[in-house]
Design an enzyme around this catalytic site. Structure first.
Site, PDB file in Angstrom:
ATOM      1  N   ARG A   5       0.846  -0.972   0.143  1.00 25.17           N
ATOM      2  CA  ARG A   5       0.071   0.050  -0.071  1.00 25.17           C
ATOM      3  C   ARG A   5       0.968   1.577  -0.033  1.00 25.17           C
ATOM      4  O   ARG A   5       0.609   2.215  -0.711  1.00 25.17           O
ATOM      5  CB  ARG A   5      -0.949   0.076   1.175  1.00 25.17           C
ATOM      6  CG  ARG A   5      -1.903  -1.391   1.177  1.00 25.17           C
ATOM      7  CD  ARG A   5      -3.071  -0.872   1.186  1.00 25.17           C
ATOM      8  NE  ARG A   5      -3.856  -2.435   0.899  1.00 25.17           N
ATOM      9  CZ  ARG A   5      -4.541  -3.093   1.649  1.00 25.17           C
ATOM     10  NH1 ARG A   5      -4.514  -2.754   3.080  1.00 25.17           N
ATOM     11  NH2 ARG A   5      -5.053  -4.403   1.155  1.00 25.17           N
TER      12      ARG A   5
ATOM     13  N   GLU B  86     -13.951 -13.470  10.917  1.00 24.45           N
ATOM     14  CA  GLU B  86     -13.727 -13.090   9.633  1.00 24.45           C
ATOM     15  C   GLU B  86     -13.396 -14.071   8.416  1.00 24.45           C
ATOM     16  O   GLU B  86     -12.460 -14.336   8.172  1.00 24.45           O
ATOM     17  CB  GLU B  86     -12.700 -11.731   9.321  1.00 24.45           C
ATOM     18  CG  GLU B  86     -12.686 -11.228   8.356  1.00 24.45           C
ATOM     19  CD  GLU B  86     -11.652 -10.050   7.875  1.00 24.45           C
ATOM     20  OE1 GLU B  86     -10.863  -9.907   8.788  1.00 24.45           O
ATOM     21  OE2 GLU B  86     -11.637  -9.458   7.051  1.00 24.45           O
TER      22      GLU B  86
ATOM     23  N   LYS C 236     -17.602 -10.514  11.037  1.00 30.78           N
ATOM     24  CA  LYS C 236     -16.921  -9.541  10.015  1.00 30.78           C
ATOM     25  C   LYS C 236     -17.098 -10.241   8.616  1.00 30.78           C
ATOM     26  O   LYS C 236     -15.936 -11.169   8.133  1.00 30.78           O
ATOM     27  CB  LYS C 236     -15.435  -9.331  10.402  1.00 30.78           C
ATOM     28  CG  LYS C 236     -14.746  -8.360   9.279  1.00 30.78           C
ATOM     29  CD  LYS C 236     -13.710  -7.553   9.952  1.00 30.78           C
ATOM     30  CE  LYS C 236     -12.781  -6.687   8.852  1.00 30.78           C
ATOM     31  NZ  LYS C 236     -11.711  -5.978   9.220  1.00 30.78           N
TER      32      LYS C 236
ATOM     33  N   GLY D 194     -13.176  -5.233   1.327  1.00 26.23           N
ATOM     34  CA  GLY D 194     -12.688  -6.039   0.413  1.00 26.23           C
ATOM     35  C   GLY D 194     -12.373  -5.691  -1.203  1.00 26.23           C
ATOM     36  O   GLY D 194     -12.633  -6.644  -1.939  1.00 26.23           O
TER      37      GLY D 194
ATOM     38  N   ARG E  93      -9.194  -0.700   3.713  1.00 26.80           N
ATOM     39  CA  ARG E  93      -8.908   0.236   2.323  1.00 26.80           C
ATOM     40  C   ARG E  93     -10.117   1.216   2.219  1.00 26.80           C
ATOM     41  O   ARG E  93      -9.625   2.239   1.960  1.00 26.80           O
ATOM     42  CB  ARG E  93      -8.835  -0.747   1.256  1.00 26.80           C
ATOM     43  CG  ARG E  93      -7.654  -1.443   1.081  1.00 26.80           C
ATOM     44  CD  ARG E  93      -7.662  -2.468   0.089  1.00 26.80           C
ATOM     45  NE  ARG E  93      -8.534  -3.694   0.645  1.00 26.80           N
ATOM     46  CZ  ARG E  93      -8.557  -4.920  -0.024  1.00 26.80           C
ATOM     47  NH1 ARG E  93      -8.239  -4.970  -1.509  1.00 26.80           N
ATOM     48  NH2 ARG E  93      -9.306  -5.726   0.544  1.00 26.80           N
TER      49      ARG E  93
HETATM   50  P1  13P Z   1     -10.657  -4.250   3.873  1.00 22.71           P
HETATM   51  O1  13P Z   1     -11.738  -3.344   4.298  1.00 22.71           O
HETATM   52  O2  13P Z   1      -9.417  -3.452   3.170  1.00 22.71           O
HETATM   53  O3  13P Z   1     -11.086  -5.525   3.121  1.00 22.71           O
HETATM   54  O4  13P Z   1      -9.952  -4.692   5.047  1.00 22.71           O
HETATM   55  C1  13P Z   1     -10.604  -5.275   6.145  1.00 22.71           C
HETATM   56  C2  13P Z   1      -9.784  -6.238   6.724  1.00 22.71           C
HETATM   57  O5  13P Z   1      -9.483  -6.204   8.320  1.00 22.71           O
HETATM   58  C3  13P Z   1      -9.306  -7.341   6.146  1.00 22.71           C
HETATM   59  O6  13P Z   1      -8.883  -8.423   6.966  1.00 22.71           O
END
Ligand code: 13P
Length: 340
Positions: A33, A177, A219, A262, A293
Protein backbone atom coordinates in the site's frame (compact mmCIF):
# COMPACT_ATOMS: atom_id res chain seq x y z
CA UNK A 1 -14.58 -16.87 30.49
CA UNK A 2 -16.39 -13.82 31.81
CA UNK A 3 -19.54 -13.77 29.67
CA UNK A 4 -20.69 -10.45 31.05
CA UNK A 5 -17.45 -8.69 30.20
CA UNK A 6 -17.35 -10.24 26.73
CA UNK A 7 -20.88 -9.12 25.96
CA UNK A 8 -20.23 -5.63 27.26
CA UNK A 9 -17.10 -5.29 25.12
CA UNK A 10 -18.78 -6.72 22.03
CA UNK A 11 -21.66 -4.26 22.40
CA UNK A 12 -19.32 -1.34 23.02
CA UNK A 13 -17.70 -2.06 19.64
CA UNK A 14 -20.95 -1.53 17.75
CA UNK A 15 -22.69 1.48 19.33
CA UNK A 16 -25.02 3.63 17.23
CA UNK A 17 -23.24 5.68 14.60
CA UNK A 18 -19.80 4.13 15.15
CA UNK A 19 -17.65 1.43 13.59
CA UNK A 20 -14.18 -0.06 13.58
CA UNK A 21 -11.01 0.86 11.67
CA UNK A 22 -8.84 -2.04 10.52
CA UNK A 23 -5.27 -0.69 10.70
CA UNK A 24 -3.72 -4.12 11.10
CA UNK A 25 -1.94 -4.51 7.77
CA UNK A 26 0.93 -6.98 7.99
CA UNK A 27 4.44 -5.90 6.91
CA UNK A 28 3.79 -7.27 3.42
CA UNK A 29 0.41 -5.57 2.97
CA UNK A 30 1.39 -2.15 4.29
CA UNK A 31 4.53 -2.39 2.15
CA UNK A 32 2.40 -2.80 -0.98
CA UNK A 33 0.00 0.00 0.00
CA UNK A 34 2.89 2.38 0.79
CA UNK A 35 4.65 1.50 -2.44
CA UNK A 36 1.54 2.51 -4.39
CA UNK A 37 1.80 6.03 -2.94
CA UNK A 38 5.60 6.21 -3.15
CA UNK A 39 6.41 5.69 0.52
CA UNK A 40 9.11 3.35 1.76
CA UNK A 41 7.86 1.05 4.50
CA UNK A 42 9.95 1.34 7.66
CA UNK A 43 9.21 1.14 11.35
CA UNK A 44 9.19 4.94 11.43
CA UNK A 45 7.01 5.52 8.35
CA UNK A 46 4.48 2.96 9.58
CA UNK A 47 4.47 4.67 12.97
CA UNK A 48 4.09 8.15 11.44
CA UNK A 49 1.21 7.04 9.27
CA UNK A 50 -0.69 5.27 12.00
CA UNK A 51 -0.02 8.09 14.44
CA UNK A 52 -1.56 10.44 11.87
CA UNK A 53 -4.72 8.32 11.76
CA UNK A 54 -5.00 7.85 15.52
CA UNK A 55 -4.36 11.52 16.40
CA UNK A 56 -7.02 12.78 13.99
CA UNK A 57 -9.16 15.04 16.19
CA UNK A 58 -12.41 13.49 17.46
CA UNK A 59 -12.17 10.11 15.71
CA UNK A 60 -14.07 8.77 18.72
CA UNK A 61 -17.18 10.41 17.22
CA UNK A 62 -17.36 7.62 14.65
CA UNK A 63 -14.90 4.95 15.77
CA UNK A 64 -15.46 2.52 18.62
CA UNK A 65 -12.39 0.35 17.96
CA UNK A 66 -9.19 0.04 15.95
CA UNK A 67 -7.57 -3.27 14.97
CA UNK A 68 -3.79 -3.09 15.35
CA UNK A 69 -0.86 -5.14 14.07
CA UNK A 70 1.67 -6.66 16.48
CA UNK A 71 4.23 -3.92 15.81
CA UNK A 72 1.71 -1.11 16.38
CA UNK A 73 0.32 -2.32 19.71
CA UNK A 74 3.84 -1.95 21.15
CA UNK A 75 4.77 1.26 19.36
CA UNK A 76 5.23 4.75 20.76
CA UNK A 77 4.10 7.92 19.01
CA UNK A 78 6.68 10.62 18.23
CA UNK A 79 5.95 12.27 21.60
CA UNK A 80 6.70 9.06 23.50
CA UNK A 81 3.11 8.09 24.32
CA UNK A 82 2.03 4.59 23.39
CA UNK A 83 -0.23 4.53 20.33
CA UNK A 84 -2.69 2.47 22.40
CA UNK A 85 -2.79 5.30 24.98
CA UNK A 86 -3.68 7.77 22.25
CA UNK A 87 -6.53 5.53 21.15
CA UNK A 88 -7.83 5.18 24.69
CA UNK A 89 -7.73 8.98 25.12
CA UNK A 90 -9.84 9.22 21.95
CA UNK A 91 -12.36 6.83 23.50
CA UNK A 92 -11.40 4.06 21.08
CA UNK A 93 -10.84 0.42 22.11
CA UNK A 94 -7.60 -1.21 20.87
CA UNK A 95 -7.85 -4.60 19.19
CA UNK A 96 -5.28 -6.91 17.62
CA UNK A 97 -4.91 -9.09 14.56
CA UNK A 98 -3.77 -12.50 15.77
CA UNK A 99 -3.84 -14.72 12.70
CA UNK A 100 -0.60 -15.70 11.02
CA UNK A 101 -1.87 -15.13 7.49
CA UNK A 102 -3.73 -17.17 4.87
CA UNK A 103 -1.31 -19.74 3.39
CA UNK A 104 -1.59 -22.15 0.44
CA UNK A 105 -3.72 -25.07 1.62
CA UNK A 106 -2.04 -28.46 1.23
CA UNK A 107 -3.56 -30.69 -1.49
CA UNK A 108 -6.10 -27.96 -2.29
CA UNK A 109 -4.77 -26.02 -5.28
CA UNK A 110 -5.86 -22.38 -5.42
CA UNK A 111 -7.22 -22.40 -1.87
CA UNK A 112 -5.99 -21.00 1.41
CA UNK A 113 -6.05 -21.94 5.05
CA UNK A 114 -5.21 -19.41 7.74
CA UNK A 115 -2.40 -20.32 10.13
CA UNK A 116 -1.60 -19.19 13.65
CA UNK A 117 -3.23 -21.43 16.27
CA UNK A 118 0.08 -22.60 17.75
CA UNK A 119 1.03 -20.44 20.72
CA UNK A 120 -2.17 -18.43 20.39
CA UNK A 121 -3.10 -18.75 24.09
CA UNK A 122 0.20 -17.17 25.16
CA UNK A 123 0.02 -14.40 22.56
CA UNK A 124 -3.54 -13.53 23.56
CA UNK A 125 -2.45 -13.27 27.19
CA UNK A 126 0.32 -10.85 26.24
CA UNK A 127 -1.97 -8.78 24.00
CA UNK A 128 -4.49 -8.44 26.79
CA UNK A 129 -1.76 -7.02 29.01
CA UNK A 130 -0.88 -4.63 26.20
CA UNK A 131 -4.47 -3.34 26.23
CA UNK A 132 -6.26 -5.37 23.53
CA UNK A 133 -9.88 -6.12 24.35
CA UNK A 134 -10.80 -7.69 21.03
CA UNK A 135 -9.05 -9.61 18.25
CA UNK A 136 -9.37 -10.48 14.59
CA UNK A 137 -8.70 -13.60 12.53
CA UNK A 138 -9.22 -13.58 8.77
CA UNK A 139 -9.99 -16.66 6.69
CA UNK A 140 -10.05 -16.43 2.91
CA UNK A 141 -12.41 -18.28 0.58
CA UNK A 142 -11.76 -17.99 -3.15
CA UNK A 143 -14.37 -18.47 -5.88
CA UNK A 144 -12.96 -20.02 -9.06
CA UNK A 145 -12.93 -23.08 -11.26
CA UNK A 146 -14.12 -25.93 -9.00
CA UNK A 147 -13.48 -23.92 -5.83
CA UNK A 148 -14.19 -23.36 -3.05
CA UNK A 149 -14.22 -26.98 -1.95
CA UNK A 150 -16.26 -27.90 1.11
CA UNK A 151 -12.99 -29.14 2.56
CA UNK A 152 -11.50 -25.64 2.45
CA UNK A 153 -14.63 -24.02 3.89
CA UNK A 154 -14.77 -26.59 6.72
CA UNK A 155 -11.06 -26.35 7.56
CA UNK A 156 -11.24 -22.57 7.83
CA UNK A 157 -14.47 -22.75 9.82
CA UNK A 158 -12.85 -25.14 12.28
CA UNK A 159 -9.83 -22.90 12.74
CA UNK A 160 -11.99 -19.78 13.15
CA UNK A 161 -13.94 -21.54 15.89
CA UNK A 162 -10.74 -22.64 17.69
CA UNK A 163 -9.47 -19.05 17.53
CA UNK A 164 -12.79 -17.65 18.83
CA UNK A 165 -12.77 -20.06 21.77
CA UNK A 166 -9.15 -19.17 22.61
CA UNK A 167 -10.04 -15.47 22.65
CA UNK A 168 -13.07 -15.89 24.88
CA UNK A 169 -11.08 -17.99 27.34
CA UNK A 170 -9.13 -14.78 28.03
CA UNK A 171 -12.08 -12.38 27.85
CA UNK A 172 -11.04 -11.03 24.47
CA UNK A 173 -13.90 -10.53 22.01
CA UNK A 174 -13.19 -12.45 18.80
CA UNK A 175 -14.02 -10.87 15.48
CA UNK A 176 -14.60 -13.84 13.22
CA UNK A 177 -13.76 -12.95 9.62
CA UNK A 178 -14.52 -15.47 6.89
CA UNK A 179 -13.94 -13.44 3.72
CA UNK A 180 -15.30 -14.66 0.39
CA UNK A 181 -13.06 -12.76 -1.99
CA UNK A 182 -14.38 -10.28 -4.55
CA UNK A 183 -11.60 -11.35 -6.98
CA UNK A 184 -12.81 -13.06 -10.15
CA UNK A 185 -15.59 -12.81 -12.69
CA UNK A 186 -18.22 -14.73 -10.72
CA UNK A 187 -21.82 -13.55 -10.49
CA UNK A 188 -23.50 -12.15 -7.39
CA UNK A 189 -25.54 -15.39 -7.24
CA UNK A 190 -22.32 -17.39 -6.89
CA UNK A 191 -21.08 -15.05 -4.16
CA UNK A 192 -24.44 -15.43 -2.42
CA UNK A 193 -24.27 -19.22 -2.49
CA UNK A 194 -20.64 -19.47 -1.34
CA UNK A 195 -21.16 -16.85 1.38
CA UNK A 196 -24.11 -18.79 2.79
CA UNK A 197 -22.20 -22.07 2.77
CA UNK A 198 -19.26 -20.37 4.47
CA UNK A 199 -21.33 -18.67 7.17
CA UNK A 200 -23.34 -21.80 7.92
CA UNK A 201 -20.19 -23.91 8.25
CA UNK A 202 -18.55 -21.27 10.43
CA UNK A 203 -21.46 -21.00 12.85
CA UNK A 204 -21.82 -24.79 13.02
CA UNK A 205 -18.21 -25.05 14.25
CA UNK A 206 -18.62 -22.03 16.52
CA UNK A 207 -21.60 -23.71 18.16
CA UNK A 208 -19.67 -26.97 18.64
CA UNK A 209 -16.75 -25.07 20.16
CA UNK A 210 -19.03 -23.58 22.83
CA UNK A 211 -18.33 -20.02 21.76
CA UNK A 212 -20.52 -17.45 23.53
CA UNK A 213 -22.43 -15.82 20.68
CA UNK A 214 -23.25 -12.62 22.57
CA UNK A 215 -19.54 -12.07 23.11
CA UNK A 216 -18.34 -12.19 19.50
CA UNK A 217 -18.68 -10.18 16.29
CA UNK A 218 -18.88 -11.40 12.70
CA UNK A 219 -16.86 -9.69 9.97
CA UNK A 220 -18.15 -10.95 6.63
CA UNK A 221 -17.90 -9.85 3.03
CA UNK A 222 -20.94 -8.27 1.45
CA UNK A 223 -22.76 -10.34 -1.17
CA UNK A 224 -21.49 -8.66 -4.30
CA UNK A 225 -20.58 -9.31 -7.97
CA UNK A 226 -17.03 -10.50 -8.70
CA UNK A 227 -14.70 -7.60 -9.49
CA UNK A 228 -14.34 -8.72 -13.13
CA UNK A 229 -17.92 -9.89 -13.64
CA UNK A 230 -19.42 -8.42 -16.82
CA UNK A 231 -22.63 -7.64 -14.96
CA UNK A 232 -22.36 -5.62 -11.76
CA UNK A 233 -25.24 -5.69 -9.28
CA UNK A 234 -26.53 -2.32 -8.09
CA UNK A 235 -26.46 -0.95 -4.55
CA UNK A 236 -29.95 -2.11 -3.60
CA UNK A 237 -29.38 -5.67 -4.81
CA UNK A 238 -26.12 -5.94 -2.88
CA UNK A 239 -27.86 -4.63 0.25
CA UNK A 240 -30.86 -6.96 -0.06
CA UNK A 241 -28.88 -10.08 -0.90
CA UNK A 242 -26.40 -9.43 1.89
CA UNK A 243 -29.03 -8.93 4.59
CA UNK A 244 -31.19 -11.84 3.39
CA UNK A 245 -28.12 -14.06 3.40
CA UNK A 246 -27.17 -13.04 6.94
CA UNK A 247 -30.78 -13.61 8.06
CA UNK A 248 -30.50 -17.24 6.94
CA UNK A 249 -27.03 -17.86 8.36
CA UNK A 250 -26.22 -15.72 11.40
CA UNK A 251 -27.72 -16.39 14.86
CA UNK A 252 -29.62 -13.44 16.28
CA UNK A 253 -27.61 -13.63 19.53
CA UNK A 254 -24.57 -12.19 17.73
CA UNK A 255 -24.59 -8.47 18.64
CA UNK A 256 -22.97 -7.10 15.54
CA UNK A 257 -21.92 -7.67 11.96
CA UNK A 258 -18.98 -5.47 10.97
CA UNK A 259 -18.30 -5.67 7.26
CA UNK A 260 -14.93 -5.67 5.53
CA UNK A 261 -14.66 -3.52 2.40
CA UNK A 262 -12.78 -6.16 0.40
CA UNK A 263 -11.71 -4.06 -2.58
CA UNK A 264 -14.83 -1.93 -3.01
CA UNK A 265 -14.24 1.78 -3.50
CA UNK A 266 -14.66 3.91 -0.41
CA UNK A 267 -17.93 5.44 -1.56
CA UNK A 268 -19.33 2.07 -2.67
CA UNK A 269 -18.62 0.53 0.72
CA UNK A 270 -20.41 3.44 2.41
CA UNK A 271 -23.38 3.31 0.02
CA UNK A 272 -23.84 -0.45 0.51
CA UNK A 273 -23.78 -0.24 4.30
CA UNK A 274 -26.13 2.72 4.17
CA UNK A 275 -28.64 0.89 1.95
CA UNK A 276 -28.71 -2.10 4.30
CA UNK A 277 -29.44 0.05 7.34
CA UNK A 278 -32.00 2.07 5.44
CA UNK A 279 -33.87 -0.89 3.93
CA UNK A 280 -33.75 -3.00 7.11
CA UNK A 281 -34.00 -0.73 10.16
CA UNK A 282 -35.00 -3.45 12.65
CA UNK A 283 -32.42 -6.21 12.37
CA UNK A 284 -31.36 -8.33 15.35
CA UNK A 285 -27.68 -7.40 14.91
CA UNK A 286 -26.04 -4.00 14.46
CA UNK A 287 -24.78 -3.63 10.90
CA UNK A 288 -21.52 -1.72 10.98
CA UNK A 289 -18.12 -1.34 9.32
CA UNK A 290 -14.63 -2.62 10.00
CA UNK A 291 -12.95 -1.29 6.88
CA UNK A 292 -9.28 -0.96 6.09
CA UNK A 293 -8.98 0.19 2.47
CA UNK A 294 -12.36 1.96 2.28
CA UNK A 295 -11.37 4.17 5.23
CA UNK A 296 -7.70 4.65 4.44
CA UNK A 297 -7.57 5.00 0.67
CA UNK A 298 -7.79 8.79 0.36
CA UNK A 299 -5.99 9.64 3.62
CA UNK A 300 -3.00 7.52 2.55
CA UNK A 301 -2.90 8.99 -0.96
CA UNK A 302 -3.15 12.48 0.51
CA UNK A 303 -0.38 11.91 3.05
CA UNK A 304 2.19 10.37 0.65
CA UNK A 305 4.75 10.23 3.44
CA UNK A 306 4.93 14.01 3.80
CA UNK A 307 4.27 15.43 7.27
CA UNK A 308 3.18 18.64 5.58
CA UNK A 309 0.14 16.80 4.21
CA UNK A 310 -0.85 15.34 7.57
CA UNK A 311 -3.61 17.79 8.39
CA UNK A 312 -5.36 17.46 5.02
CA UNK A 313 -5.00 13.67 5.23
CA UNK A 314 -6.62 13.75 8.67
CA UNK A 315 -9.49 15.80 7.29
CA UNK A 316 -10.02 13.21 4.55
CA UNK A 317 -9.96 10.44 7.15
CA UNK A 318 -12.45 12.23 9.41
CA UNK A 319 -14.75 12.88 6.46
CA UNK A 320 -14.76 9.18 5.50
CA UNK A 321 -15.51 8.20 9.09
CA UNK A 322 -18.36 10.68 9.21
CA UNK A 323 -19.88 9.28 5.99
CA UNK A 324 -19.77 5.75 7.38
CA UNK A 325 -21.14 7.00 10.69
CA UNK A 326 -24.16 8.27 8.75
CA UNK A 327 -24.40 4.92 6.91
CA UNK A 328 -24.85 3.25 10.32
CA UNK A 329 -28.22 5.07 10.51
CA UNK A 330 -29.07 4.75 6.82
CA UNK A 331 -28.93 8.53 6.56
CA UNK A 332 -25.97 8.87 4.16
CA UNK A 333 -26.42 10.51 0.77
CA UNK A 334 -24.08 11.36 -2.14
CA UNK A 335 -24.65 15.07 -1.47
CA UNK A 336 -22.94 14.72 1.89
CA UNK A 337 -19.71 13.92 0.05
CA UNK A 338 -19.79 17.34 -1.62
CA UNK A 339 -20.76 19.22 1.53
CA UNK A 340 -17.35 18.48 3.09
P1 13P B 1 -10.61 -4.24 3.83
O1 13P B 1 -11.69 -3.34 4.36
O2 13P B 1 -9.54 -3.47 3.09
O3 13P B 1 -11.13 -5.41 3.08
O4 13P B 1 -9.85 -4.82 5.08
C1 13P B 1 -10.57 -5.31 6.13
C2 13P B 1 -9.76 -6.28 6.86
O5 13P B 1 -9.49 -6.11 8.03
C3 13P B 1 -9.27 -7.46 6.17
O6 13P B 1 -8.83 -8.40 7.10
Amino acid sequence: MNAQELEKTARSLVPEGKGILAADESFGTIGKRFEAVGVESSEESRRDYRELLFTTPRIGDYLAGVILFDETIRQEASDGRLLTEILKEQGVIPGIKVDGGAKEMALSPGEKLTEGLDGLRERLGEYRELGARFAKWRAVITIGDGIPTQNCIDANAFVLARYAAACQEQDIVPIVEPEVLIDGDHSIEQCDEVTERTLRATFARIFEAGVYLKGMLLKPNMVISGKDAPEQAGVEEVARRTVENLSRSVPTAVPGVVFLSGGQSDKQATAHLNAMNKLYPNLPWELSFSYARALQDLPMKTWKGDAGNAEVAQQAFYHRLKMNGAARYGSYSEEMEEAA
